[in-house]
Design an enzyme around this catalytic site. Structure first.
Site, PDB file in Angstrom:
ATOM      1  N   ASP A  35       0.746  96.856  30.947  1.00  0.00           N
ATOM      2  CA  ASP A  35       1.891  97.753  30.809  1.00  0.00           C
ATOM      3  C   ASP A  35       2.518  97.697  29.420  1.00  0.00           C
ATOM      4  O   ASP A  35       2.227  96.808  28.644  1.00  0.00           O
ATOM      5  CB  ASP A  35       2.984  97.318  31.795  1.00  0.00           C
ATOM      6  CG  ASP A  35       2.756  97.919  33.161  1.00  0.00           C
ATOM      7  OD1 ASP A  35       2.023  98.912  33.237  1.00  0.00           O
ATOM      8  OD2 ASP A  35       3.316  97.378  34.125  1.00  0.00           O
ATOM      9  N   LYS A  57       0.769 103.402  27.328  1.00  0.00           N
ATOM     10  CA  LYS A  57       0.826 104.650  26.556  1.00  0.00           C
ATOM     11  C   LYS A  57      -0.481 105.426  26.696  1.00  0.00           C
ATOM     12  O   LYS A  57      -0.621 106.218  27.583  1.00  0.00           O
ATOM     13  CB  LYS A  57       1.228 104.434  25.106  1.00  0.00           C
ATOM     14  CG  LYS A  57       0.745 103.214  24.392  1.00  0.00           C
ATOM     15  CD  LYS A  57       1.291 103.330  22.978  1.00  0.00           C
ATOM     16  CE  LYS A  57       1.443 102.095  22.160  1.00  0.00           C
ATOM     17  NZ  LYS A  57       0.329 101.279  21.893  1.00  0.00           N
ATOM     18  N   MET A 170      16.265  98.408  34.973  1.00  0.00           N
ATOM     19  CA  MET A 170      15.996  99.823  34.681  1.00  0.00           C
ATOM     20  C   MET A 170      17.288 100.631  34.753  1.00  0.00           C
ATOM     21  O   MET A 170      17.281 101.784  35.213  1.00  0.00           O
ATOM     22  CB  MET A 170      14.979 100.392  35.692  1.00  0.00           C
ATOM     23  CG  MET A 170      13.668  99.641  35.689  1.00  0.00           C
ATOM     24  SD  MET A 170      12.451 100.399  36.760  1.00  0.00           S
ATOM     25  CE  MET A 170      13.056  99.920  38.353  1.00  0.00           C
TER      26      MET A 170
END
Ligand code: SAH
Length: 463
Positions: A35, A57, A170
């Site tokens: 990740d 990405k 988050m």
């Protein structure tokens, strides 16, 4: 027969916070899917044949969709690969690990969960905040700040009424809303809040305020994701318990080697060290030349020496073949290594121009002029450097070869990024080569680890 998928927790950021089994699984993996939040240094634990896939990405800098990741996990496992799905923190704390496991289960794939240290707890500790404390909090609650698109809402009434520590992951895009909701449902405006970005890493940053002013403070200090939002009285302890060390903000690249002394010493001083890969050595098959015609033998490095001894043995000879010849080397550290093997060096030559009729023994290319050269090995580049070099303060080169390895792993963009980095060269000849590169500055150190660490401290401590 199926392969296996390990959903593997990488820990909160600092590569040393990986578990032992995590390290072993990385080493065994055929394929690693990792990740965005993963420190690329962890990938140094993989074996050289492993396929490494950045699902954070890729390929045109779009995040790989979750459905595509699931598909890859299943299809690699079906082709009998040992697959590691490397996830930040603990695989089952947010980050969709549970969903991945459900798919694997449904598809009948053999899988396992390797726990990781979660940022939701360790990230607080790294900032001097105990998540519980008898005087301040007897529970903690880890909450997502990010919801599924279908409008699922948090039970703010319940959350705001907890006495324990609240940790939002988050949540940075929702920070203002989180504070408003907590106040609206009854939390005191003055409840302390900490925002911790990039916890456990060299770039860790923290801002402390309260529910009424934290948004403004965060904007002023420019903190953003990935960060933890911590709400509760335990935050007060940070001032007292936040441990600081002299190289805390320093980020250094060191060669990946088994001994890792440099790595450990830097880590103990608070720096974050990441690895650059070393090349692997492959022998070049050659015939043993007639040694009678040389009065001196010059070893370029210790690997060349070892390959030469092996060549002698393969030809039914041993070191007695060198009787009467001068033994020369290029620097003190090779001389010391030969000394440890029971061989005294006659001369350390510093001048690149050699004298007399001698045989130079080395890797792919001669390092001296006017010698006859016996090439015994070449190096194979294993992996390119995955780092954004603007994120580093320094790189350390213990040997010329490590410098060459580093240099050959750079892409065009990374070469340009060297201008922000200080190079520490553990020996003058290494420094001379480094000076021809693009570094911000080259510092020559004595060729030993303690002296080098002292130089690093001198340069960075107190920054
Ligand atoms: N499974 C992970 C969490 C994944 S969700 C774990 O157990 O830690 C991603 C969120 O985790 C980020 O948005 C951030 O809130 C948090 N996070 C992960 N690593 C972090 C770090 N080093 N510093 C601060 N927050 C981090």
């Amino acid at each position: 027969m199926n392969g296996r998928v390990s959903l593997l927790g990488a820990g909160p950021g600092n590569p040393e916070l990986l578990t032992l089994i995590g390290k072993r699984r990385l080493n065994e993996a055929d394929v690693v899917l990792y990740d965005r939040l993963i420190d690329p240094s962890l990938l140094a634990f993989t074996n050289e044949k492993a396929t490494l896939i950045d699902v954070g990405k890729m390929p045109l800098h779009h995040k790989v969709k979750q459905s595509k990741i699931n598909e890859m996990l299943v299809s690699y496992a079906r082709s009998e690969k040992k697959v590691v799905r490397l996830k930040a923190g603990d695989p089952y704390v947010f980050g969709r690990g549970g969903e991945e496991a459900q798919i694997l289960k449904k598809e009948g794939i053999d899988f396992e969960i390797i726990p990781g240290i979660t940022s939701a707890i360790a990230g607080l500790a790294a900032a001097g905040i105990p998540i519980t404390h008898r005087d301040f909090a007897s529970s903690f609650h880890v909450i997502t700040g990010h919801h599924k698109k279908d409008g699922q809402q948090l039970d703010w009434n319940n959350i705001a009424s907890q006495e324990g520590t609240l940790v939002f992951l988050m949540g940075m895009a929702q920070l203002s809303n989180i504070c408003q909701q907590l106040i609206k449902y009854g939390k005191d405006k003055k409840t302390p809040v900490a925002i911790i970005q990039w916890a456990t890493q060299w770039r860790q940053k923290m801002v402390i305020g309260d529910l009424s002013n934290i948004v403004e403070l965060v904007n002023k200090k420019g903190l953003s994701s990935p960060a933890l939002i911590v709400v509760g009285n335990v935050v007060r302890l940070s001032e007292q318990l936040n441990v600081t060390r002299p190289l805390k903000k320093v980020h250094v690249l060191v060669p990946y080697s088994q001994r890792q002394r440099l790595f450990n010493m830097l880590g103990d001083l608070g720096a974050t060290a990441d690895f650059y890969q070393r090349t692997t050595v492959k022998s070049i098959p050659v015939k043993l030349p007639n040694l009678d015609s040389y009065s001196a033998i010059l070893f370029d490095d210790f690997i060349a020496y070892k390959k030469f001894v092996q060549l002698l043995l393969d030809c039914g000879q041993d070191l007695r073949a060198l009787v009467g010849k001068k033994i020369l080397v290029g620097n003190d550290s090779i001389a010391k290594q030969l000394h440890n093997q029971g061989l005294l060096v006659d001369e350390v030559i510093t001048d690149k121009k050699s004298t007399g009729h001698l045989l130079e023994i080395g890797g792919q290319y001669p390092m001296y002029e006017d010698t006859e050269f016996l090439s015994l090995y070449h190096r194979q580049q294993v992996k390119s450097l995955l780092f954004d070099l603007t994120e580093f303060n320094a790189v350390i080169f213990p040997s010329t070869v490590s410098l060459m390895d580093f240099k050959s792993a750079l892409n065009h963009k990374q070469v340009g990024q060297l201008k922000n980095i200080i190079a520490f060269a553990m020996g003058k000849s290494i420094g001379d080569i480094a000076k021809r590169m693009n570094f911000k500055k080259v510092i020559n150190c004595r060729p030993n680890i303690n002296a080098t660490i002292e130089q690093v401290k001198e340069e960075f401590a107190g920054d």
